[in-house]
Design an enzyme around this catalytic site. Sequence first.
Site, short mmCIF file in Angstrom:
data_model
loop_
_atom_site.label_atom_id
_atom_site.label_comp_id
_atom_site.label_asym_id
_atom_site.label_seq_id
_atom_site.Cartn_x
_atom_site.Cartn_y
_atom_site.Cartn_z
N HIS A 236 0.85 -1.20 0.00
CA HIS A 236 0.00 0.00 0.00
C HIS A 236 0.88 1.25 0.00
O HIS A 236 1.97 1.24 0.59
CB HIS A 236 -0.91 -0.02 1.23
CG HIS A 236 -1.95 1.06 1.18
ND1 HIS A 236 -1.68 2.35 1.57
CD2 HIS A 236 -3.23 1.05 0.75
CE1 HIS A 236 -2.77 3.09 1.38
NE2 HIS A 236 -3.73 2.32 0.89
N GLU B 129 -3.86 2.46 -7.29
CA GLU B 129 -4.24 3.54 -6.38
C GLU B 129 -3.34 4.75 -6.62
O GLU B 129 -2.24 4.83 -6.05
CB GLU B 129 -4.09 3.08 -4.93
CG GLU B 129 -4.97 1.90 -4.58
CD GLU B 129 -5.29 1.87 -3.08
OE1 GLU B 129 -6.46 1.88 -2.74
OE2 GLU B 129 -4.34 1.86 -2.27
P1 PGA Z 1 -9.39 6.18 0.41
O1 PGA Z 1 -8.21 5.11 0.62
O2 PGA Z 1 -10.56 5.44 -0.17
O3 PGA Z 1 -9.67 6.72 1.78
O4 PGA Z 1 -8.87 7.22 -0.54
C1 PGA Z 1 -7.99 4.11 -0.32
C2 PGA Z 1 -6.82 3.26 0.12
O5 PGA Z 1 -5.88 3.81 0.72
O6 PGA Z 1 -6.78 2.04 -0.10
#
Ligand code: PGA
Length: 229
Positions: free
Chosen positions: A84, A150
């Site tokens: 992540h 992401e």
């Molecule tokens: P968020 O986080 O939906 O709060 O932007 C997504 C993530 O970090 O997996």
Amino acid sequence: MLIAGNWKMYKGPGATREFCAAFSPPDGVEAVLCPPFGSLGAGVASGHTIYAQNVHWADDGAFTGEVSTLILVELGVQGAIVGHSERRQYFGETDATVRMRTEHALEAGLRVIACVGELEEERERGETEAVLTRQVSVLSARPGLTVAYEPVWAIGTGKTATPEIAQEAHALIKSLLDVPVLYGGSVKPENAAELLDQPDVDGALVGGASLDVGSFTAICETAARLSRS
Ligand code: PGA
């Protein structure tokens, strides 16, 4: 479609039990909850599908603060998020450690959501493709592996990638690696449909909006509706 809720460092065992008791995912969607380590047991006991937020590459050893695949499997955890962006930014995670964690977890029979994504300045410099290609190159397509795209500038910021930006990145990732790809970054009930409707978006990794059972359920329902259509 897979919808995973990344709770980050929120919800102890009590809040986890409360959420899980109220949560009933619709048919046609694979819903996964990722509580912090101390709440994994409470999550597993609820019967919902539970993944951890990280996992180490050794079976055991002197690795203070880490957790092994053996411990997760014994707990009844079915998978883990790896790499992540918060791990990469704050805890020194690199493409090399992401590769080791991912390979070891898959070998141990855990499923893995491996996260990739560019920083805002990398996007501005036109480096998105190079960054994603580098991050994905350490992974190999194996059963149990899912990638989450992401974009770092969209995480927890309320700035969501447009469906076009998401689709373009997902298509690139899929051209490099034949695995399902989730979108993550400020996914909420209001924008879930347009993102999940993109041809190469196979689900979502949801942070903030997964902490509330109502909004997480709404996102799961949107996914279920789109999978049926
Ligand atoms: P968020 O986080 O939906 O709060 O932007 C997504 C993530 O970090 O997996």
